[in-house]
Design a protein around this motif. Sequence first.
Motif, short mmCIF file in Angstrom:
data_model
loop_
_atom_site.label_atom_id
_atom_site.label_comp_id
_atom_site.label_asym_id
_atom_site.label_seq_id
_atom_site.Cartn_x
_atom_site.Cartn_y
_atom_site.Cartn_z
N LEU A 294 -13.95 -19.16 31.54
CA LEU A 294 -15.19 -18.37 31.17
C LEU A 294 -16.38 -19.15 31.46
O LEU A 294 -16.57 -20.37 30.88
N PRO A 295 -17.48 -18.44 31.91
CA PRO A 295 -17.21 -16.92 32.28
C PRO A 295 -16.50 -17.09 33.77
O PRO A 295 -16.24 -17.98 34.45
N GLY A 296 -16.17 -15.81 34.10
CA GLY A 296 -15.61 -15.52 35.41
C GLY A 296 -14.09 -14.91 35.31
O GLY A 296 -13.40 -14.68 36.03
N ALA A 297 -13.58 -14.99 33.92
CA ALA A 297 -12.34 -14.20 33.61
C ALA A 297 -12.37 -13.21 32.41
O ALA A 297 -11.75 -13.41 31.54
N GLU A 298 -13.49 -12.63 32.32
CA GLU A 298 -13.68 -11.65 31.19
C GLU A 298 -12.69 -10.58 30.92
O GLU A 298 -12.24 -10.36 29.79
N ALA A 299 -12.12 -10.28 31.83
CA ALA A 299 -11.11 -9.17 31.78
C ALA A 299 -9.83 -9.80 30.96
O ALA A 299 -9.36 -9.01 30.09
N GLN A 300 -9.43 -11.04 31.49
CA GLN A 300 -8.28 -11.56 30.79
C GLN A 300 -8.76 -11.98 29.05
O GLN A 300 -7.94 -11.78 28.47
N ALA A 301 -10.00 -12.51 29.30
CA ALA A 301 -10.26 -12.66 27.74
C ALA A 301 -10.33 -11.51 26.95
O ALA A 301 -9.97 -11.45 25.67
N GLU A 302 -10.76 -10.48 27.30
CA GLU A 302 -10.91 -9.31 26.52
C GLU A 302 -9.47 -8.90 26.30
O GLU A 302 -9.29 -8.41 24.92
N THR A 303 -8.45 -9.04 27.12
CA THR A 303 -7.06 -8.84 26.99
C THR A 303 -6.67 -9.68 25.40
O THR A 303 -5.86 -9.06 24.71
N TYR A 304 -6.82 -10.79 25.56
CA TYR A 304 -6.53 -11.60 24.49
C TYR A 304 -7.08 -11.26 23.16
O TYR A 304 -6.76 -11.52 22.18
N GLN A 305 -8.39 -10.85 23.18
CA GLN A 305 -9.25 -10.77 22.03
C GLN A 305 -8.53 -9.40 21.37
O GLN A 305 -8.45 -9.15 20.33
N THR A 306 -8.20 -8.42 22.34
CA THR A 306 -7.64 -7.11 21.84
C THR A 306 -6.37 -7.37 21.20
O THR A 306 -6.17 -6.89 19.89
N GLN A 307 -5.55 -8.19 21.62
CA GLN A 307 -4.29 -8.70 21.21
C GLN A 307 -4.37 -9.34 19.63
O GLN A 307 -3.87 -9.10 18.83
N LEU A 308 -5.34 -10.24 19.71
CA LEU A 308 -5.82 -10.80 18.45
C LEU A 308 -6.21 -9.74 17.23
O LEU A 308 -5.79 -9.84 16.24
N GLY A 309 -7.02 -8.96 17.89
CA GLY A 309 -7.26 -7.60 16.88
C GLY A 309 -5.98 -6.92 16.23
O GLY A 309 -6.26 -6.63 15.07
N MET A 310 -5.24 -6.82 17.21
CA MET A 310 -3.84 -5.91 16.53
C MET A 310 -3.07 -7.02 15.76
O MET A 310 -2.42 -6.34 14.85
N MET A 311 -3.08 -8.35 15.92
CA MET A 311 -2.05 -9.33 15.32
C MET A 311 -2.76 -9.55 13.91
O MET A 311 -2.08 -9.80 13.01
N LEU A 312 -4.07 -9.63 13.86
CA LEU A 312 -4.71 -10.45 12.48
C LEU A 312 -5.13 -9.25 11.58
O LEU A 312 -5.82 -7.96 12.15
N SER A 313 -5.16 -9.37 10.31
CA SER A 313 -5.83 -8.72 9.44
C SER A 313 -7.33 -8.80 9.59
O SER A 313 -7.97 -9.76 10.01
N ALA A 314 -8.11 -7.92 8.96
CA ALA A 314 -9.55 -8.15 8.87
C ALA A 314 -9.91 -9.37 8.42
O ALA A 314 -10.99 -10.05 8.84
N GLY A 315 -9.47 -9.76 7.32
CA GLY A 315 -9.86 -11.12 6.69
C GLY A 315 -9.47 -12.26 7.73
O GLY A 315 -10.48 -13.17 7.71
N GLU A 316 -8.34 -12.23 8.37
CA GLU A 316 -8.15 -13.35 9.29
C GLU A 316 -8.84 -13.15 10.49
O GLU A 316 -9.43 -14.21 11.31
N LEU A 317 -9.21 -11.98 10.84
CA LEU A 317 -10.09 -11.76 12.04
C LEU A 317 -11.49 -12.42 12.13
O LEU A 317 -12.10 -13.00 12.96
N ASP A 318 -12.03 -12.21 10.83
CA ASP A 318 -13.29 -12.75 10.48
C ASP A 318 -13.22 -13.62 9.41
O ASP A 318 -12.97 -13.18 8.23
N ALA A 319 -13.45 -14.99 9.60
CA ALA A 319 -13.49 -16.10 8.56
C ALA A 319 -14.40 -15.83 7.45
O ALA A 319 -14.55 -16.92 6.82
N ARG A 320 -15.59 -15.02 8.05
CA ARG A 320 -16.70 -15.02 6.95
C ARG A 320 -16.49 -14.17 5.95
O ARG A 320 -17.28 -13.83 5.12
N GLY A 321 -15.14 -13.72 5.59
CA GLY A 321 -14.95 -12.80 4.64
C GLY A 321 -15.00 -13.43 3.19
O GLY A 321 -15.26 -14.34 2.89
N ASP A 322 -14.62 -12.34 2.22
CA ASP A 322 -14.56 -13.06 0.84
C ASP A 322 -13.74 -13.97 0.49
O ASP A 322 -13.81 -14.64 -0.71
N ASP A 323 -12.65 -14.34 1.31
CA ASP A 323 -11.69 -15.29 0.84
C ASP A 323 -12.30 -16.71 0.87
O ASP A 323 -11.97 -17.53 0.03
#
Length: 221
Positions: A26-55
């Motif tokens: 990256l940059p140059g493989a944004e489509a692949q990165a977006e796929t992985y980012q989407t997969q992360l979004g499906m796998m992780l909870s909101a609290g895990e996805l953003d480490a800036r949460g209340d935990d």
Amino acid sequence: GKRYVRAPREELYDLFRDGRELNNLLPGAEAQAETYQTQLGMMLSAGELDARGDDIRSMDPDMREALAEMGYVWSSDTEVAEDDAVLKDPKDMAHMWERAQMANQLVRADRLEEAESMLRSVLAEDPDSASSASALVGILMKTEREDEALEILRQSVNGRGVRNGTFVRLAGLERKMGFENWKINLEAAKARDPRDPMPHIREGDWAQDDDLPEEALACYY
């Protein structure tokens, strides 16, 4: 296979061709990165996805602050969250974090002159480093340079990601030096986090110092 790293500056590596992860696609493989980012979004909870949460509220304050400065989390004292575009990348901050930790070790060894030099070099590169500024203030107070400590604290409370305790520390130094403005900073600390008992405890301690036991008792309870 591929390895995707979600960070303020994203990374994507081809582990078959680049096992040592030296060539960021990256940059140059944004489509692949977006796929992985989407997969992360499906796998992780909101609290895990953003480490800036209340935990992070339960984390040791100094460790939370150090991680926030490296870009891993955002201080729980900060009311306005920043987006990934302006967060510091951990890869860029790690070396300064190591130097700050070394400075802390020098302080514990009472090698204050060396620690001060190292902390000033860190702050020259990263003026927003609240933990380094706090450590430098400690050295300045210990070596009776209160005017400079006061200047740094006043700058710190206007910085990004300032901790509630910085306002309390500033109030204490201003009170010691005879500045009436200490009351304003103490009230600012109370308003920033009503659940934080420290501003009230300090106010009670100071009331006791002024021989005002009833006011002190009201602060404690």
